[in-house]
Design a protein around this motif. Sequence first.
Motif: not given
Length: 737
Positions: A267-271
Amino acid sequence: MSSPDYGEVKIYTVNGAPAGSSSSLPDWLTRKRAKGKGKRTMKERIEGTVELIQGFEFPEASNRIKTTPDGHHAMATGTYKPQIKVWDLDQVTLKFERHSDAENVDFVILSDDWTKSIHLQNDRTLELHTQGGFHYRTRIPKFGRSIAYHFPSCDTYVTAAGNEVYRLNLDLGRFMTPLVLEDEGPIAGVNVVDINPAHQLLAFGVEGNGSVQLWDPRSRTSVGILRLPEARLSPQGDLSITAIASRRDGLSYAIGTSTGYTLLYDIRSTKHFALKDQGYGLPIKTLTWIEGGSRLAGDGLVLSADKKVIKIWDRSTPSSNFAAITTATDINDVHHLADSGLIMTANEGIQMSAYFIPQLGPAPRWASFLDNITEEMEDQTVRTIYEDYKFVERTELQRLGLDHLVGTPTVSPYMHGYFISLQLYDTARLIAKPFAYAEHRERAIQEKMQKQAEERIRTKKVPGVKVNRALAEKVMKEAVREEKRRHKKVDAPDGIDVDQPGPTPTKSLLDDARFTQVFEDPEFAIDETSREYALLNPSSVAQAKVGKTKTAVEEEEDESERSSDELEDESDSDSKGNGSSDSSDEGVLTQFDRRARPKQRNIRAEEAYARQRELNRKANEHVRMVPMRTGTGRGAANSADSTFGQRRVSSPKQATTGAVNRGDDGAIEMSWVPGSGSTGDASSNRAKKRGPQLFGVGLQKELDENEDMDESRRKGRTQRRQGVRSGSKKAFHQVHG
């Protein structure tokens, strides 16, 4: 119980059709036969199988299946007629069934047990059921697709076609303001909704644009949009989200797409940090995080399922599967019992399936006996029902002479053939083919010999050569020998071998671009059957023509002998008549042309030969023969350094000369008899006056009057044949002037 192996993982089917199998008959036909033949057929049908839960089926198909939070009951919906069934897992039997007016799309269990539930139907209605039965029904504006219940606020979220998510508050008993999803483009619908158990964050899977929208239920506002790599997952466009599952840690999300991909996000990254391809390109039906059981909580597995296969894989290695289950019918829903190795499926068949994987986790408390059964099955060898039988086709049965047994219990029909006893098959084959073992042994020996022949060292073919392969191999061998010669080692003074550089390497014929067509163009192919090739390569031609009567060289020798004999006869007849041959017969001229083949005229060679003969005839009109004399005097004229003319001048006058014959082609023949005497001063002075004489072939343009001699004084042979054959019998020579 069947246990197909997937690598080292054993999968036991405890309900429904075995994993990986497919029924050859549809369910409706099986059910019809069962009703017609009575209980015996049903008994034979279930013989050798284990039914963990009794009555674990629907009349046609099942849609959804879930277990209650307390783990004592299982609830499923199916058709036809649309109905709801509840099983008591402690008693492993059906508790009750309840019918409804429309087919179920999705449902949620609201209490710890089965007593309260809400169901989304395919006629845009929401039904609430209690312990007593149907309780209340309400409708939504559009057709619903999924449903979820938010316990802190008592809100029921219903996704449907369009960009609105409907909220039904069960505490107040009324609809609340819906959530309106907005994006760059229009939203065709919301396929799925998920509520994170850790922080209650809402996740909506959007149809069409391949995005996931995250909402905060407290403020009812969007907190972010997660966009999937649409170009990679769906090159044709129109990517949809069909499944979402959040993990207990509150950070990890599993997202399934309509193209059969599963992506894992933090959830802390878009990748995404993991990508799994289901392999069939079908929409993902169900995603589940598997934790607990015999595995550590931090070492979670992911279960992804489409309508064809269920795959369980590790999030750190998505390319390899922990286990895979291929069902006999299409899958509609998959449910994993928490902290156990039991998996239940709702599918398009009558029988609902249940699979037990011991390595995934222990059996549930209500089915603890599965652990003991599976341990015993692993210890003992399981014999299949057809282990002592052989399947044969009708043609093979006739070849063995057993076709008369068709219709008896000895031969059991199955599909396009029959099952017979393995002992009977071996006996019949031995009688029908008594030499089968000898043929098998001979075939095995032949295969072994072929295998040994393949291991032999073979000549490497020259790459890129289409014609003149023998020449290319010869050039390559010479190049290899030249390379070895250049790098030949010599002994150094201290005993150490060093490389001795050779001459500068020359460019090979294969490497030279000017001669590329020699090995590619068929026009440059060497004709090994030609006469020229036989003359240049007599040894290779002789080896290639072993067993023939005569080689090309032998035929040439025979032709040469025949030609020389004919020429001798003609020359003898000419010498008797005129003393010189002046014939213009073209057939005779071609015999002296080396380029002409036997019995084949060469017009150009004949014309050139005629011109040369005419020139020689004109030159001989002003040339006379200088007879040669020998002497026995010892002086400067007889020294080894003196010319032939000086030796002739110093010869005694008493030497007698012989006859001189001229040929029509300019050839000169002469004969003389050596005489004795001393060299006089007069002859020496005459030699000095004339100077050096020119004797290219015994001719001299300046003649002396004293050189005429009496023909009667000559002795010995006065005339020779014009043609002289060499001792090797391979060439015909003449003396040309």
